[in-house]
Scaffold this motif. Sequence first.
Motif, mmCIF file in Angstrom:
data_model
loop_
_atom_site.group_PDB
_atom_site.id
_atom_site.type_symbol
_atom_site.label_atom_id
_atom_site.label_comp_id
_atom_site.label_asym_id
_atom_site.label_seq_id
_atom_site.Cartn_x
_atom_site.Cartn_y
_atom_site.Cartn_z
ATOM 1 N N TYR A 24 13.480 -4.658 35.520
ATOM 2 C CA TYR A 24 14.014 -4.728 36.883
ATOM 3 C C TYR A 24 12.968 -4.232 37.877
ATOM 4 C CZ TYR A 24 18.862 -5.622 35.515
ATOM 5 O OH TYR A 24 20.008 -6.179 35.024
ATOM 6 N N ASN A 25 12.682 -5.043 38.893
ATOM 7 C CA ASN A 25 11.810 -4.654 39.995
ATOM 8 C C ASN A 25 12.625 -4.701 41.278
ATOM 9 O OD1 ASN A 25 9.608 -4.003 41.541
ATOM 10 N ND2 ASN A 25 8.745 -6.057 41.551
ATOM 11 N N ILE A 26 12.927 -3.530 41.833
ATOM 12 C CA ILE A 26 13.764 -3.451 43.036
ATOM 13 C C ILE A 26 12.884 -3.676 44.258
ATOM 14 C CG2 ILE A 26 15.248 -1.956 44.418
ATOM 15 C CD1 ILE A 26 16.065 -0.613 41.745
ATOM 16 N N THR A 27 13.166 -4.715 45.034
ATOM 17 C CA THR A 27 12.291 -5.153 46.128
ATOM 18 C C THR A 27 12.961 -5.069 47.494
ATOM 19 O OG1 THR A 27 12.937 -7.466 45.779
ATOM 20 C CG2 THR A 27 10.981 -6.678 44.600
ATOM 21 N N VAL B 161 19.705 -0.281 47.849
ATOM 22 C CA VAL B 161 20.156 -0.974 46.638
ATOM 23 C C VAL B 161 20.754 0.042 45.669
ATOM 24 C CG1 VAL B 161 19.367 -2.216 44.575
ATOM 25 C CG2 VAL B 161 18.524 -2.873 46.842
ATOM 26 N N LEU C 260 21.722 0.092 41.709
ATOM 27 C CA LEU C 260 21.739 -0.521 40.387
ATOM 28 C C LEU C 260 22.636 0.341 39.513
ATOM 29 C CD1 LEU C 260 20.802 -2.504 38.204
ATOM 30 C CD2 LEU C 260 18.765 -1.086 37.883
ATOM 31 N N VAL D 225 12.797 0.085 34.984
ATOM 32 C CA VAL D 225 13.153 -0.147 36.391
ATOM 33 C C VAL D 225 12.007 0.355 37.256
ATOM 34 C CG1 VAL D 225 14.792 0.339 38.245
ATOM 35 C CG2 VAL D 225 15.608 0.159 35.879
ATOM 36 N N ALA E 274 10.592 0.670 41.442
ATOM 37 C CA ALA E 274 10.759 0.536 42.887
ATOM 38 C C ALA E 274 9.493 1.035 43.560
ATOM 39 C CB ALA E 274 11.969 1.312 43.385
ATOM 40 N N ARG F 259 10.144 1.824 48.755
ATOM 41 C CA ARG F 259 11.550 1.556 49.033
ATOM 42 C C ARG F 259 12.235 2.815 49.556
ATOM 43 N NH1 ARG F 259 10.162 -2.877 48.874
ATOM 44 N NH2 ARG F 259 11.077 -2.558 50.924
ATOM 45 N N VAL G 128 17.422 3.965 47.275
ATOM 46 C CA VAL G 128 17.685 3.246 46.030
ATOM 47 C C VAL G 128 18.410 4.185 45.073
ATOM 48 C CG1 VAL G 128 16.599 2.217 43.986
ATOM 49 C CG2 VAL G 128 15.714 1.694 46.268
ATOM 50 N N VAL H 13 19.712 4.376 40.983
ATOM 51 C CA VAL H 13 19.800 3.832 39.627
ATOM 52 C C VAL H 13 20.717 4.756 38.841
ATOM 53 C CG1 VAL H 13 18.555 3.177 37.538
ATOM 54 C CG2 VAL H 13 17.464 2.886 39.777
#
Length: 208
Positions: A5-8, A12, A14, A32, A34, A37, A40, A42
């Motif tokens: 997973y690449n959080i862009t 967000v 997850l 994962v 990021a 960012r 975020v 997770v």
Amino acid sequence: IGTCYNITADNVVLDCAGYGITYGTVNQGNGVTADNRTNVTVQNCFILDNSSTNSLGIGINFTRTNLSVIYNNTIDTNGTNDNYGIQIATRSYTNRIENNTIRTVGSGATNIGILFTTALLNNNITGNRINTNGTSDNYGIRLITDVNNTVIDNNNITTAGTGASNYGIYMASRSTNNNITTNTINTSGTTANVGIYLDTSVNDTLVL
């Protein structure tokens, strides 16, 4: 698969709801990631490195990421050397790492539960269970290079190795104003195994 997973985007969440993320099945990578960012989260993930032959496998890797949370995850790394459960790097501010179970295992050296590195400020590591195991130079929590105003509280850390120099908490390279409180630490290996290590460049740090 290398990185899973690449959080862009910012803002967000997850939430794996107990389901799993498997990474590193083919190439070196992260569970994962990021980068650059804000806000975020997770949480509730089971993150597994599926390769015993790759090095530098990282469960969760945040770089230049702020105001974010890593909560209630189970992270298992597996490889040769330089396996990290969680890495927070490079001008990351005001993040919270809480209530995670981290097992970093490698057939070589330098397996790290949580790594903080390079110009970090106002981050919190609380209530995590960390087990590391390899040959030598294994770390439960490692803070290096201008890591400031960190709270490390109420973590349970077991660091083991078949060689020397295994550390529960290790702090170095101009890290200042950090608080280390109410942690349970067990270390084992051949020689020079240390519960809490502060090098000569560490200033204004509270240990209770």
